[in-house]
Write a protein that holds these residues in place. Structure first.
Motif, PDB file in Angstrom:
ATOM      1  N   ARG A 118      46.265 -27.098 -56.320  1.00  0.00           N
ATOM      2  CA  ARG A 118      47.730 -27.166 -56.258  1.00  0.00           C
ATOM      3  C   ARG A 118      48.353 -25.898 -55.685  1.00  0.00           C
ATOM      4  NH1 ARG A 118      49.717 -26.660 -62.538  1.00  0.00           N
ATOM      5  NH2 ARG A 118      48.396 -24.889 -63.042  1.00  0.00           N
ATOM      6  N   TYR A 159      54.142 -30.050 -58.305  1.00  0.00           N
ATOM      7  CA  TYR A 159      52.950 -30.263 -57.499  1.00  0.00           C
ATOM      8  C   TYR A 159      52.624 -31.750 -57.471  1.00  0.00           C
ATOM      9  CZ  TYR A 159      52.781 -25.251 -58.019  1.00  0.00           C
ATOM     10  OH  TYR A 159      53.105 -23.920 -57.993  1.00  0.00           O
ATOM     11  N   TYR A 203      41.961 -32.374 -55.177  1.00  0.00           N
ATOM     12  CA  TYR A 203      43.290 -32.164 -55.753  1.00  0.00           C
ATOM     13  C   TYR A 203      43.376 -33.062 -56.980  1.00  0.00           C
ATOM     14  CZ  TYR A 203      48.333 -31.318 -55.823  1.00  0.00           C
ATOM     15  OH  TYR A 203      49.598 -30.922 -56.173  1.00  0.00           O
TER      16      TYR A 203
END
Length: 115
Positions: free
Chosen positions: A51, A31, A5
């Motif tokens: 995301r 996000y 991420y």
């Protein structure tokens, strides 16, 4: 490992300001992913496909914070084999709050809310 991420690493005070600004700009979703008490990764405007991974109460993946070269990173790992065209999901594990965010994951074990 499925994916890291990624996004901009920011502090909580910046995340609070950005969340408010994103709402004012009409950005429906932000996000922001908490790494620890002081650090958040903001993938809203400069993130990757991670995301877009949805929450599930019965996920096939999990998020783990690891340290690489003294930097904390968020990595999504699979819990099981993931088939072609199978959606990748993980439990967001939002903190418990009075105002509930409805969960629409559809799992048999759905908790009903994300928090």
């Amino acid at each position: 490992m499925v994916i890291e991420y990624v996004g901009e690493v920011i502090r909580q005070v910046i995340a609070d300001m950005r969340e408010q600004r994103y709402e004012e700009e009409g950005i429906g979703s932000s996000y922001l992913f908490r790494v620890d008490q002081d650090t958040i990764i903001d993938a809203t405007k400069c993130g990757n496909l991670a995301r877009f991974i949805n929450h599930s109460c019965n996920p096939n993946c999990y998020a783990k914070i690891i340290t690489v070269d003294s930097q904390k990173k968020i990595v999504i790992y699979s819990r099981q084999q993931i088939n072609i065209n199978e959606e990748i999901t993980y439990d967001y594990k939002f903190p418990i709050e009075e105002t509930k965010i409805p969960c629409l994951c559809g799992a048999d074990t759905c908790k009903g809310s994300l928090n």
